[in-house]
Design a protein around this motif. Structure first.
Motif, PDB file in Angstrom:
ATOM      1  N   ASN A 375      22.261 -38.580 108.237  1.00  0.00           N
ATOM      2  CA  ASN A 375      23.148 -37.528 108.728  1.00  0.00           C
ATOM      3  C   ASN A 375      22.735 -36.140 108.255  1.00  0.00           C
ATOM      4  O   ASN A 375      23.363 -35.159 108.641  1.00  0.00           O
ATOM      5  CB  ASN A 375      24.592 -37.827 108.282  1.00  0.00           C
ATOM      6  CG  ASN A 375      25.607 -36.945 108.965  1.00  0.00           C
ATOM      7  OD1 ASN A 375      25.493 -36.662 110.158  1.00  0.00           O
ATOM      8  ND2 ASN A 375      26.599 -36.484 108.225  1.00  0.00           N
ATOM      9  N   VAL A 376      21.716 -36.052 107.392  1.00  0.00           N
ATOM     10  CA  VAL A 376      21.333 -34.759 106.820  1.00  0.00           C
ATOM     11  C   VAL A 376      19.846 -34.538 107.065  1.00  0.00           C
ATOM     12  O   VAL A 376      18.995 -35.188 106.442  1.00  0.00           O
ATOM     13  CB  VAL A 376      21.647 -34.693 105.310  1.00  0.00           C
ATOM     14  CG1 VAL A 376      21.292 -33.325 104.753  1.00  0.00           C
ATOM     15  CG2 VAL A 376      23.130 -34.990 105.060  1.00  0.00           C
ATOM     16  N   SER A 377      19.524 -33.597 107.939  1.00  0.00           N
ATOM     17  CA  SER A 377      18.140 -33.406 108.371  1.00  0.00           C
ATOM     18  C   SER A 377      17.229 -32.892 107.259  1.00  0.00           C
ATOM     19  O   SER A 377      16.011 -33.070 107.323  1.00  0.00           O
ATOM     20  CB  SER A 377      18.087 -32.441 109.551  1.00  0.00           C
ATOM     21  OG  SER A 377      18.592 -31.164 109.182  1.00  0.00           O
ATOM     22  N   THR A 378      17.811 -32.260 106.239  1.00  0.00           N
ATOM     23  CA  THR A 378      17.000 -31.689 105.159  1.00  0.00           C
ATOM     24  C   THR A 378      16.955 -32.575 103.925  1.00  0.00           C
ATOM     25  O   THR A 378      16.475 -32.156 102.874  1.00  0.00           O
ATOM     26  CB  THR A 378      17.565 -30.311 104.760  1.00  0.00           C
ATOM     27  OG1 THR A 378      18.950 -30.466 104.393  1.00  0.00           O
ATOM     28  CG2 THR A 378      17.465 -29.324 105.905  1.00  0.00           C
ATOM     29  N   SER A 379      17.416 -33.799 104.020  1.00  0.00           N
ATOM     30  CA  SER A 379      17.549 -34.662 102.850  1.00  0.00           C
ATOM     31  C   SER A 379      16.214 -35.260 102.417  1.00  0.00           C
ATOM     32  O   SER A 379      15.219 -35.250 103.156  1.00  0.00           O
ATOM     33  CB  SER A 379      18.525 -35.805 103.153  1.00  0.00           C
ATOM     34  OG  SER A 379      17.998 -36.641 104.164  1.00  0.00           O
ATOM     35  N   ALA A 380      16.216 -35.820 101.215  1.00  0.00           N
ATOM     36  CA  ALA A 380      15.018 -36.467 100.673  1.00  0.00           C
ATOM     37  C   ALA A 380      14.582 -37.639 101.541  1.00  0.00           C
ATOM     38  O   ALA A 380      13.381 -37.874 101.729  1.00  0.00           O
ATOM     39  CB  ALA A 380      15.287 -36.932  99.246  1.00  0.00           C
TER      40      ALA A 380
END
Length: 609
Positions: A375-380
């Motif tokens: 759900n988070v495009s910038t995540s690890a």
């Protein structure tokens, strides 16, 4: 789970630190604190209540400063108590020289504690974090950046830390290993935080630190070295994070709001899907999907249940064998790797420590084809995987996942169809029918949400119970697992789920008039088998609460309570049925008066093992 915010500026940073903590509340916490450099001393304020109470506390004391660190803590070592709350100081006196906050777990803290105690350090807490603070103080050589680089070499485990010193008033040093940390860039000021959301509205210029990085933040300079101490350049990205806390609007809790957002976010997640195309999962996806002959799904908690559902879909439609592993267990057992495996990770936050570790373990075994549903495009997780599909659930504040789960299911069904198409298992007619059904999902979910008044009546019964069973068959068994998890998470009612056919192999011993048995009853090929399982419950006096499809021919009667879903939805039926279970859990918790959005002992983003 635990949040860090730090800043070096030429203005009072107290509002920035507090606002950052508020934006990190969704991660879950049981204490919070802020420390600032004030008139040549380190001063702090800590609380075991909410950030709003910490803010009031600081307003009353007038605590302000230009350099500082802040933290929300989810207890691991030591109970939720003020003396265990971060930031921690060393020495633990009025003349403290080092202030430090920490996410993660230090595995060799006992050894370091004994060593530092022998050197005369007095510990005020039971935390592993205070060990790091004393270690940095012991090794301090007048240069905090160099000291932290040397100190982290002594640490075993996962950590993200932010440190400042009484001796260096315009400097914060941070480091990460196994726990996420970002740097925010400003003009004449710089920041560090657990994620970009904490700095939304302050800066959109973000650097994602890599494993082993140590960063030196000063007013007009950011200097990063890697795990070997070599200077490195990390890419600066413009990140438009959510700029404010979600408004509740007409809803009583964020969880209720997020349940009712599901028609929209499912539509958002599928926006632009005009056909089944491998490119939806990233460049090179077609070549990867043609090469793989099996799938390994790694996930935890609710995401694990979405993976179990996907196993039924992928094996049925795409005819590819699927193994679903609990991420926290996978890397600690001997498994049989295969190079033509598609490794799929599923995570709401994209920072789940166990899932990230499992992914790295799978890659170390030679499985390089990786894809994440996140759900988070910038995540690890997105950065670590070659392919990805970003769900568009938006910010999910409630700890118990709802809209993140259903958007994961939508993405996984799309992956199922894509794998089937690439492998010649999907005709044009079937593709068109599946896409039509997916586009209809928002309308179908809205019809399930309209059942809320009937579910509220059931919740009043559930609120007086302490145990419940959930039954499902086939691809609805993982949905029963998710329904039981939701109920236990927020209402604290003990709930367990079983495949309905397993009743007679043990769970039937638990059935009495005081044991509600929730049954998922879609009108599929297993409906007659399921009816026989329901009769086993009634014969023992059990109370059945049945979510049935409109055409399943199950009627209400003595001990049998039925709510009818508006339609049978075939392979996508699990997405509709789970919405009804979310409403049951929510209203049961509401009737019991629990803290729905922040259930005890739980965190939203689990960034420790």
């Amino acid at each position: 789970m635990c949040g860090i915010v730090g800043a070096v500026a030429q203005r009072n940073i107290t509002p920035i630190l507090l606002e950052g903590l508020k934006r990190l509340e969704y991660r879950g916490y049981d204490s919070c604190g802020v420390a600032l450099h004030v008139d040549g001393k380190l001063q702090r304020s800590r609380s075991t209540s909410r950030v709003a109470d910490l803010e009031q506390q600081m307003r009353e004391t007038g605590l302000e400063g230009f350099t500082g660190i802040a933290h929300t803590r989810w207890a691991t070592h030591g109970a939720p108590a003020t003396h265990n709350a971060h930031p921690h100081f060393s020495p633990s006196t009025e003349q403290a020289r080092i202030g430090l906050v920490h996410n993660g777990i230090i595995e060799n803290h006992d050894e370091l504690r004994a060593e530092l105690s022998a050197l005369g350090y007095v510990f005020q807490s039971q935390t592993d974090t205070e060990v790091i603070a004393h270690l940095v103080d012991h090794m301090y050589n007048g240069d905090l950046f160099d000291t932290v680089q040397q100190a982290v070499k002594r640490l075993h485990g996962a950590y993200a830390i932010a440190v400042f010193s009484r001796e260096e008033p315009h400097r914060v040093v941070a480091a990460r290993q196994g726990s996420p940390l970002i740097v925010g860039l400003g003009k004449g000021e710089n920041f560090v935080a657990s994620d970009a959301m904490a700095l939304a509205g302050t800066t959109d210029q973000i650097i994602y630190l890599e494993e082993g990085d140590v960063v030196d933040l000063q007013l007009n300079r950011v200097w990063i070295v890697d795990v070997d101490g070599k200077p490195v350049e990390r890419e600066v990205k413009t990140v438009h994070a959510h700029t404010g806390a979600a408004e509740l609007g007409p809803y009583r809790h964020y969880m209720q709001k997020e349940i009712f957002e599901q028609p929209r976010v499912i539509g958002d997640t599928l926006e632009g899907v005009t056909g089944i195309m491998p490119e939806l999962f990233g460049d090179g996806a077609y070549a990867v999907f043609k090469q793989i002959d099996r799938v390994l799904i790694l996930a935890c908690g609710t995401s694990y249940y979405s993976g179990l559902t996907a196993k039924y879909w992928i094996e049925s439609v795409a005819k590819i064998p699927v193994n679903v592993e609990i991420a926290s267990e996978y890397r600690y057992r001997d498994s049989v790797p295969h190079p033509n495996t598609l490794v799929v990770t599923i995570s709401q936050s994209g920072e789940t420590a166990d899932t990230l570790a499992a992914l790295k373990h799978a890659r170390s075994l030679g499985m390089e084809h990786t894809l994440t549903i996140c759900n988070v495009s910038t995540s690890a997780m997105v950065r670590e995987c070659k392919l990805s599909y970003i769900t568009r659930a938006g910010v999910e504040v409630g700890v118990a996942s709802t809209k993140a789960f259903t958007t994961q299911l939508a993405a996984l069904f799309l992956l199922t169809l894509t794998l089937a198409q690439v492998n010649g298992r999907l005709t044009e007619e079937e593709e068109a029918a599946h896409l039509k059904a997916m586009r209809h999902l928002p309308v179908a979910i809205a019809a399930v949400l309209a059942l809320e008044p009937q579910i509220i009546a059931w919740a009043d019964d559930f609120a007086r119970k302490e145990n419940a069973l959930f039954l499902g068959r086939g691809m609805h068994y993982p949905i029963a697992l998710e329904g039981a998890l939701k109920l236990k998470e927020i209402s604290y009612i003990h709930a367990e789920a079983y495949p309905a056919g397993e009743l007679k192999h043990g769970p039937l011993a638990l059935v009495t008039e005081e044991m509600p048995v929730v049954t998922i009853a879609p009108n599929d090929s297993l409906i007659e088998k399921l009816k026989s399982n329901m009769q086993e419950v009634r014969a023992r006096g059990g109370q059945l609460y049945v979510f049935a499809d409109v055409d399943s021919r199950i009627t209400s009667g003595e001990g049998v309570h039925v709510i009818r879903l508006p339609e049978h939805y075939g392979l996508l039926s699990p997405i509709l049925h789970v919405v009804s279970l979310q409403l049951l859990a929510y209203h049961s918790a509401l009737a019991r008066g629990t803290d729905v959005d922040k259930p005890r002992n739980l965190a939203k983003s689990v960034t420790v093992e």
